[in-house]
Design a protein around this motif. Sequence first.
Motif, PDB file in Angstrom:
ATOM      1  N   THR A   1       1.612   6.400  -7.046  1.00  0.00           N
ATOM      2  CA  THR A   1       0.440   7.098  -7.578  1.00  0.00           C
ATOM      3  C   THR A   1       0.520   8.596  -7.308  1.00  0.00           C
ATOM      4  N   LEU A   2       0.835   8.969  -6.089  1.00  0.00           N
ATOM      5  CA  LEU A   2       0.956  10.396  -5.756  1.00  0.00           C
ATOM      6  C   LEU A   2       2.058  11.076  -6.560  1.00  0.00           C
TER       7      LEU A   2
ATOM      8  N   TRP B   1       8.867   7.737   2.798  1.00  0.00           N
ATOM      9  CA  TRP B   1       8.315   6.504   2.242  1.00  0.00           C
ATOM     10  C   TRP B   1       9.385   5.446   2.075  1.00  0.00           C
TER      11      TRP B   1
ATOM     12  N   LEU C   1       0.817  -1.216   0.000  1.00  0.00           N
ATOM     13  CA  LEU C   1       0.000   0.000   0.000  1.00  0.00           C
ATOM     14  C   LEU C   1       0.849   1.263   0.000  1.00  0.00           C
TER      15      LEU C   1
ATOM     16  N   GLN D   1       5.284  13.221  -2.922  1.00  0.00           N
ATOM     17  CA  GLN D   1       5.504  11.885  -2.391  1.00  0.00           C
ATOM     18  C   GLN D   1       5.308  11.866  -0.885  1.00  0.00           C
ATOM     19  N   ILE D   2       5.098  10.685  -0.354  1.00  0.00           N
ATOM     20  CA  ILE D   2       4.909  10.507   1.079  1.00  0.00           C
ATOM     21  C   ILE D   2       6.254  10.728   1.761  1.00  0.00           C
TER      22      ILE D   2
ATOM     23  N   THR E   1       2.515   1.604  -3.525  1.00  0.00           N
ATOM     24  CA  THR E   1       1.494   1.922  -4.528  1.00  0.00           C
ATOM     25  C   THR E   1       0.990   3.355  -4.363  1.00  0.00           C
ATOM     26  N   THR E   2       0.701   3.738  -3.143  1.00  0.00           N
ATOM     27  CA  THR E   2       0.225   5.096  -2.878  1.00  0.00           C
ATOM     28  C   THR E   2       1.281   6.124  -3.239  1.00  0.00           C
ATOM     29  N   ASN E   3       2.522   5.854  -2.869  1.00  0.00           N
ATOM     30  CA  ASN E   3       3.583   6.807  -3.168  1.00  0.00           C
ATOM     31  C   ASN E   3       3.791   6.974  -4.671  1.00  0.00           C
TER      32      ASN E   3
END
Length: 160
Positions: free
Chosen positions: A28-29, A40, A21, A36-37, A24-26
């Motif tokens: 996508t962002l 991360w 997760l 970015q997160i 994938t989230t990073n």
Amino acid sequence: MNRFLQASENIAAVFLLAIALLVTTNVTLRYLFSIQIPDWFDFSRQLQAIALFWGIAIATYRGGHICVDVLWEALGPPSRRQLDLLATVITLLFLIPMGWMIWVKVATTGTQLTSDLRLPLVPFYALSALGATAAVILAATRVWELWRGRAGETDTAHGP
């Protein structure tokens, strides 16, 4: 014992899911919004270590690691148990110093922090060390069960 095994499997699975997760989230962002997160990469490394050590614990106990069983298949049941016992003892002999050194790492981490959010690394290392300790405990339990001839009851690596 079944609750401990189930907890070990769940811990490994939850942290593996968290890695998926997070990445994938990073990604996508980063591609959709050019952000970015924070931390991360640090988080993904720490979560991977936690999932890995808890996964080693359960794989060692179940005897379910990736292996080629050409020799094992050619042996009779008593020799299979002896080979399993030898392999598990060797695994245990490697896991004991590894587990010890991870706890040494926890003790010597001091005030190390992640690069962006400045979160302490000790909790991540401690969760990894708990997984390594679980691996030692489960390997020792498997050695004991193989020694007593009872590992067949819980051994899922080679069928019933």
